[in-house]
Design a protein around this motif. Structure first.
Motif, PDB file in Angstrom:
ATOM      1  N   ILE A  41      61.649  56.016 110.847  1.00 47.02           N
ATOM      2  CA  ILE A  41      60.871  54.988 109.935  1.00 47.02           C
ATOM      3  C   ILE A  41      60.223  54.031 110.659  1.00 47.02           C
ATOM      4  O   ILE A  41      58.885  53.827 110.126  1.00 47.02           O
ATOM      5  CB  ILE A  41      61.886  54.418 109.071  1.00 47.02           C
ATOM      6  N   GLU A  42      60.446  53.291 111.600  1.00 44.60           N
ATOM      7  CA  GLU A  42      59.831  52.156 112.005  1.00 44.60           C
ATOM      8  C   GLU A  42      58.533  52.791 112.919  1.00 44.60           C
ATOM      9  O   GLU A  42      57.469  52.108 112.700  1.00 44.60           O
ATOM     10  CB  GLU A  42      60.481  51.342 113.179  1.00 44.60           C
ATOM     11  N   ARG A  43      58.631  53.859 113.470  1.00 40.74           N
ATOM     12  CA  ARG A  43      57.443  54.719 114.249  1.00 40.74           C
ATOM     13  C   ARG A  43      56.245  55.028 113.095  1.00 40.74           C
ATOM     14  O   ARG A  43      55.405  55.275 113.518  1.00 40.74           O
ATOM     15  CB  ARG A  43      57.951  55.401 115.233  1.00 40.74           C
ATOM     16  N   LEU A  44      56.731  55.516 111.886  1.00 45.95           N
ATOM     17  CA  LEU A  44      56.178  55.867 111.026  1.00 45.95           C
ATOM     18  C   LEU A  44      55.444  54.965 110.373  1.00 45.95           C
ATOM     19  O   LEU A  44      54.438  55.203 109.652  1.00 45.95           O
ATOM     20  CB  LEU A  44      56.677  56.979 110.197  1.00 45.95           C
ATOM     21  N   MET A  45      55.877  53.857 110.053  1.00 39.31           N
ATOM     22  CA  MET A  45      55.292  52.629 109.318  1.00 39.31           C
ATOM     23  C   MET A  45      53.950  52.254 109.604  1.00 39.31           C
ATOM     24  O   MET A  45      53.245  52.185 108.551  1.00 39.31           O
ATOM     25  CB  MET A  45      56.349  51.337 109.521  1.00 39.31           C
ATOM     26  N   PRO A  46      53.474  52.207 110.761  1.00 35.11           N
ATOM     27  CA  PRO A  46      51.842  51.923 110.904  1.00 35.11           C
ATOM     28  C   PRO A  46      51.098  52.859 110.274  1.00 35.11           C
ATOM     29  O   PRO A  46      50.157  52.592 109.662  1.00 35.11           O
ATOM     30  CB  PRO A  46      51.826  51.853 112.430  1.00 35.11           C
ATOM     31  N   ILE A  47      51.337  54.160 110.472  1.00 34.66           N
ATOM     32  CA  ILE A  47      50.461  55.156 109.518  1.00 34.66           C
ATOM     33  C   ILE A  47      50.678  55.046 108.311  1.00 34.66           C
ATOM     34  O   ILE A  47      49.676  55.219 107.471  1.00 34.66           O
ATOM     35  CB  ILE A  47      51.053  56.691 110.071  1.00 34.66           C
ATOM     36  N   PHE A  48      51.945  54.802 107.705  1.00 29.41           N
ATOM     37  CA  PHE A  48      51.892  54.564 106.257  1.00 29.41           C
ATOM     38  C   PHE A  48      51.376  53.694 105.695  1.00 29.41           C
ATOM     39  O   PHE A  48      50.659  53.533 104.589  1.00 29.41           O
ATOM     40  CB  PHE A  48      53.579  54.821 105.817  1.00 29.41           C
ATOM     41  N   ILE A  49      51.600  52.412 106.520  1.00 34.95           N
ATOM     42  CA  ILE A  49      50.834  51.150 105.846  1.00 34.95           C
ATOM     43  C   ILE A  49      49.218  51.310 105.955  1.00 34.95           C
ATOM     44  O   ILE A  49      48.345  51.042 105.026  1.00 34.95           O
ATOM     45  CB  ILE A  49      51.201  49.912 106.644  1.00 34.95           C
ATOM     46  N   LYS A  50      48.739  51.922 106.784  1.00 37.16           N
ATOM     47  CA  LYS A  50      47.191  52.421 106.882  1.00 37.16           C
ATOM     48  C   LYS A  50      46.920  53.193 105.765  1.00 37.16           C
ATOM     49  O   LYS A  50      45.825  53.010 105.272  1.00 37.16           O
ATOM     50  CB  LYS A  50      46.912  52.942 108.270  1.00 37.16           C
ATOM     51  N   ALA A  93      59.059  50.637 104.280  1.00 34.92           N
ATOM     52  CA  ALA A  93      60.283  51.398 104.868  1.00 34.92           C
ATOM     53  C   ALA A  93      61.094  51.782 103.769  1.00 34.92           C
ATOM     54  O   ALA A  93      61.705  52.813 103.999  1.00 34.92           O
ATOM     55  CB  ALA A  93      60.745  50.144 105.358  1.00 34.92           C
ATOM     56  N   GLN A  94      61.051  51.341 102.435  1.00 34.61           N
ATOM     57  CA  GLN A  94      61.725  52.169 101.468  1.00 34.61           C
ATOM     58  C   GLN A  94      61.128  53.284 100.853  1.00 34.61           C
ATOM     59  O   GLN A  94      62.022  54.337 100.474  1.00 34.61           O
ATOM     60  CB  GLN A  94      61.921  51.040 100.353  1.00 34.61           C
ATOM     61  N   LEU A  95      59.926  53.371 100.790  1.00 34.46           N
ATOM     62  CA  LEU A  95      59.254  54.598 100.430  1.00 34.46           C
ATOM     63  C   LEU A  95      59.519  55.726 101.445  1.00 34.46           C
ATOM     64  O   LEU A  95      59.663  56.768 101.045  1.00 34.46           O
ATOM     65  CB  LEU A  95      57.811  54.177 100.140  1.00 34.46           C
ATOM     66  N   LEU A  96      59.381  55.622 102.670  1.00 35.46           N
ATOM     67  CA  LEU A  96      59.676  56.414 103.795  1.00 35.46           C
ATOM     68  C   LEU A  96      61.031  56.776 103.838  1.00 35.46           C
ATOM     69  O   LEU A  96      61.283  58.067 104.046  1.00 35.46           O
ATOM     70  CB  LEU A  96      58.939  55.849 104.998  1.00 35.46           C
ATOM     71  N   LEU A  97      61.831  55.821 103.733  1.00 35.07           N
ATOM     72  CA  LEU A  97      63.308  56.253 103.670  1.00 35.07           C
ATOM     73  C   LEU A  97      63.601  57.146 102.627  1.00 35.07           C
ATOM     74  O   LEU A  97      64.253  58.131 102.610  1.00 35.07           O
ATOM     75  CB  LEU A  97      64.178  54.899 103.656  1.00 35.07           C
ATOM     76  N   CYS A  98      63.179  57.093 101.281  1.00 32.68           N
ATOM     77  CA  CYS A  98      63.435  57.777 100.152  1.00 32.68           C
ATOM     78  C   CYS A  98      62.877  59.343 100.525  1.00 32.68           C
ATOM     79  O   CYS A  98      63.387  60.392 100.438  1.00 32.68           O
ATOM     80  CB  CYS A  98      62.823  57.114  98.895  1.00 32.68           C
ATOM     81  N   TYR A  99      61.500  59.250 101.020  1.00 30.95           N
ATOM     82  CA  TYR A  99      60.885  60.302 101.287  1.00 30.95           C
ATOM     83  C   TYR A  99      61.775  61.330 102.363  1.00 30.95           C
ATOM     84  O   TYR A  99      62.009  62.421 102.032  1.00 30.95           O
ATOM     85  CB  TYR A  99      59.422  60.110 101.671  1.00 30.95           C
ATOM     86  N   PHE A 100      62.123  60.690 103.598  1.00 25.05           N
ATOM     87  CA  PHE A 100      62.779  61.456 104.425  1.00 25.05           C
ATOM     88  C   PHE A 100      64.061  61.775 104.437  1.00 25.05           C
ATOM     89  O   PHE A 100      64.781  62.642 104.946  1.00 25.05           O
ATOM     90  CB  PHE A 100      62.296  60.822 105.955  1.00 25.05           C
ATOM     91  N   SER A 101      64.570  61.032 103.307  1.00 23.68           N
ATOM     92  CA  SER A 101      66.133  61.340 102.908  1.00 23.68           C
ATOM     93  C   SER A 101      66.150  62.593 102.077  1.00 23.68           C
ATOM     94  O   SER A 101      67.121  63.624 102.391  1.00 23.68           O
ATOM     95  CB  SER A 101      66.687  60.426 101.882  1.00 23.68           C
TER      96      SER A 101
END
Length: 198
Positions: free
Chosen positions: A137-146, A159-167
């Motif tokens: 999740i941490e490594r994907l955050m910069p891409i997601f924030i962009k 972080a919450q949106l990515l966690l839900c998505y990847f769950s």
């Protein structure tokens, strides 16, 4: 017929080892370490049980090596995600497809077993501890924030949106496809609607 040279012997050795590992990955992923015997792996690989011990001294050693291989593959994919072409949404979609690829399912199942099983070898557990899911999740955050800044992704805590998505992605990987083998990968655009604006 002339005897094999050292290079040819090494090639045969490596090919046999790959053969054993491929068979073992499937057997371990489907039955776990406790439900797997070396004889089952040998049978799946089409070799004798005795021959398998020439390559791996125990099923625990083989299991741990497979976990290391799976983690190395995952690490390699994560290391190259920023190099993927396209917008942030296209990069996340490509990574999603990689995760849902049927060829990666067995490795994922093996990693998941180590995370939740008490029977997993301690060496395999230590490897997993070095690669916690939060790191992905941490490594994907910069891409997601962009992508959020560019208006591609929904607003909210990244972080919450990515966690839900990847769950959700993780849950799908644990299941057999209800239809064709690559069913889930074909649903990548449907899955992306969870985080991507229309």
């Amino acid at each position: 017929m002339s005897p094999l040279n050292d290079h040819q012997l090494e090639q045969i050795h490596e090919e046999r080892k790959r053969q054993i590992k491929k068979a073992a990955l499937k057997v371990f992923a489907l039955h776990g370490i406790a439900g797997t015997k070396i004889s089952s792996i040998a049978a799946a690989a089409g070799i004798s049980q005795g021959l398998s011990y020439r390559y791996f001294s125990s099923k625990e050693e083989l299991y741990t090596e497979l976990v290391q291989d799976a983690l190395d593959e995952a690490e390699s994919a994560m290391g190259h995600i920023h190099e993927l072409p396209g917008t942030p949404a296209e990069q996340i979609r490509a990574f999603t497809c990689l995760m849902l690829d049927p060829d990666n399912r067995l490795s994922f199942l093996l990693i998941r077993q180590v995370q939740i099983s008490e029977e997993a070898p301690e060496a395999a557990k230590r490897l997993i501890e070095q690669h916690p899911p939060e790191k992905t999740i941490e490594r994907l955050m910069p891409i997601f924030i962009k992508g959020q800044k560019e208006g591609e992704f929904y607003e909210g805590e990244p972080a919450q949106l990515l966690l839900c998505y990847f769950s959700v992605i993780t849950g799908l990987m644990l299941q057999e496809s209800p239809y064709v083998e690559d069913f889930w990968i074909r649903q990548a655009d449907v899955l992306m609607r969870m985080i991507k604006k229309p």
